[in-house]
Design a protein around this motif. Structure first.
Motif, PDB file in Angstrom:
ATOM      1  N   UNK A   1      11.481   7.118   4.235  1.00 56.00           N
ATOM      2  CA  UNK A   1      11.721   6.684   5.611  1.00 56.00           C
ATOM      3  C   UNK A   1      10.570   5.822   6.131  1.00 56.00           C
ATOM      4  N   UNK A   2       9.337   6.209   5.777  1.00 58.08           N
ATOM      5  CA  UNK A   2       8.175   5.441   6.218  1.00 58.08           C
ATOM      6  C   UNK A   2       8.182   4.049   5.593  1.00 58.08           C
ATOM      7  N   UNK A   3       8.479   3.977   4.290  1.00 58.27           N
ATOM      8  CA  UNK A   3       8.519   2.677   3.626  1.00 58.27           C
ATOM      9  C   UNK A   3       9.634   1.806   4.194  1.00 58.27           C
ATOM     10  N   UNK A   4      10.795   2.421   4.476  1.00 55.67           N
ATOM     11  CA  UNK A   4      11.907   1.666   5.058  1.00 55.67           C
ATOM     12  C   UNK A   4      11.513   1.105   6.425  1.00 55.67           C
ATOM     13  N   UNK A   5      10.777   1.879   7.202  1.00 55.87           N
ATOM     14  CA  UNK A   5      10.321   1.407   8.509  1.00 55.87           C
ATOM     15  C   UNK A   5       9.359   0.243   8.366  1.00 55.87           C
ATOM     16  N   UNK A   6       8.415   0.345   7.430  1.00 59.71           N
ATOM     17  CA  UNK A   6       7.462  -0.741   7.231  1.00 59.71           C
ATOM     18  C   UNK A   6       8.178  -2.020   6.804  1.00 59.71           C
ATOM     19  N   UNK A   7       9.160  -1.888   5.915  1.00 56.97           N
ATOM     20  CA  UNK A   7       9.940  -3.056   5.495  1.00 56.97           C
ATOM     21  C   UNK A   7      10.720  -3.647   6.660  1.00 56.97           C
TER      22      UNK A   7
ATOM     23  N   UNK B   1       0.833  -1.202   0.000  1.00 57.69           N
ATOM     24  CA  UNK B   1       0.000   0.000   0.000  1.00 57.69           C
ATOM     25  C   UNK B   1       0.866   1.250   0.000  1.00 57.69           C
ATOM     26  N   UNK B   2       1.910   1.255   0.834  1.00 59.68           N
ATOM     27  CA  UNK B   2       2.786   2.418   0.898  1.00 59.68           C
ATOM     28  C   UNK B   2       3.561   2.594  -0.406  1.00 59.68           C
ATOM     29  N   UNK B   3       4.038   1.496  -0.981  1.00 62.52           N
ATOM     30  CA  UNK B   3       4.751   1.561  -2.253  1.00 62.52           C
ATOM     31  C   UNK B   3       3.863   2.138  -3.341  1.00 62.52           C
ATOM     32  N   UNK B   4       2.589   1.760  -3.317  1.00 57.36           N
ATOM     33  CA  UNK B   4       1.664   2.247  -4.337  1.00 57.36           C
ATOM     34  C   UNK B   4       1.554   3.769  -4.289  1.00 57.36           C
TER      35      UNK B   4
ATOM     36  N   UNK C   1      10.486  11.740   3.670  1.00 60.01           N
ATOM     37  CA  UNK C   1       9.580  11.183   4.664  1.00 60.01           C
ATOM     38  C   UNK C   1       8.914   9.904   4.159  1.00 60.01           C
ATOM     39  N   UNK C   2       8.517   9.904   2.880  1.00 57.67           N
ATOM     40  CA  UNK C   2       7.908   8.708   2.292  1.00 57.67           C
ATOM     41  C   UNK C   2       8.898   7.552   2.274  1.00 57.67           C
TER      42      UNK C   2
END
Length: 245
Positions: free
Chosen positions: A212-218, A178-181, A209-210
């Motif tokens: 960093x957020x995706x890296x955190x989710x991964x 979802x975040x990648x999309x 920020x995007x």
């Protein structure tokens, strides 16, 4: 006992999505909501790569599949004549047996944009016979040219009875997709023409920020899968109860 796909989507994936448009779709057109969520979920399943063999446990193999995908369809039906009595329309064989059904009337605004309105039960569906019935009376006629946009959906399933922990990790996989999309949204990433009337502020900060957020989710997903792998290893060394997954 098998695990319905919509169970995973609604209980473990949807909680990661705070999208008012999706919430509106879920309220107005459940078959379309389920179809859209399956599209994201299908892309998310292959992210569950730890422990080794997890994808085969979830999906099986080409020769022996263990995942039954959902079945869905869409139909645009245009009323050919003015109706003052009920009209039953037979669908083809592929139109039989759907579990979810939604019909909305399709109209157009002054700019030619399609707008979908609730039909308030004017159209009903018989899943056993594969027919739709348009209900009309002399007091409530249906005009020629009225367009109905109809969605169908039948849920799929995992053959295995998935544990809450596995479904939770699948939800985290969904969160990554979802975040990648949204990070790859073209309109957000394309360069804008700036002048005195428009200036794009903090674009670089938003991208950072995007990312960093995706890296955190991964990272969260990888940690959850590793902990699950360690838990399985402990169970093998110190068996308790039945079943490892």
């Amino acid at each position: 006992m098998a695990t319905p796909i919509l169970k995973v989507i609604t209980q473990y994936c949807d909680v990661y999505v705070d999208d008012i448009r999706l919430q509106q779709t879920a309220a107005e057109d459940k078959p379309l909501y389920a179809r859209q969520m399956w599209g994201y979920f299908q892309a998310a399943i292959p992210f569950f790569t730890i422990p080794n063999g997890m994808l085969e446990y979830l999906c099986g193999t080409y020769e022996n599949p263990k995942l039954t995908p959902p079945q869905y369809g869409n139909l645009l039906y245009t009323v050919e004549n003015d109706l003052t009595t009920d009209l039953t329309v037979a669908l083809d064989e592929s139109g039989k047996g759907y579990e979810l059904f939604c019909c909305r009337q399709q109209v157009y605004d002054d700019f030619g944009n399609a707008i979908l309105l609730p039909d308030n039960g004017v159209v009903t569906y018989d899943s056993e016979n594969g027919t739709i019935t348009i209900h009309a009376t002399a007091e409530n006629p249906i005009a020629k040219g009225t367009i109905y946009n109809i969605d169908f959906y039948t849920d799929g399933q995992f053959e295995e009875n998935l544990s809450p922990e596995i479904m939770r990790i699948l939800g985290m996989c969904f969160q990554v997709v979802w975040q990648m999309r949204f990070d790859n949204d073209w309109l957000s990433n394309v360069s804008k023409v700036e002048d005195k009337s428009f200036f794009e502020q903090n674009r670089a900060n938003k991208i950072k920020a995007d990312d960093a957020r995706l890296a955190k989710y991964n990272s969260d997903l990888a940690g959850a899968m590793r902990r699950y792998e360690q838990k399985l290893a402990c169970k093998k060394m110190f068996p308790r109860g039945t079943g490892l997954i």
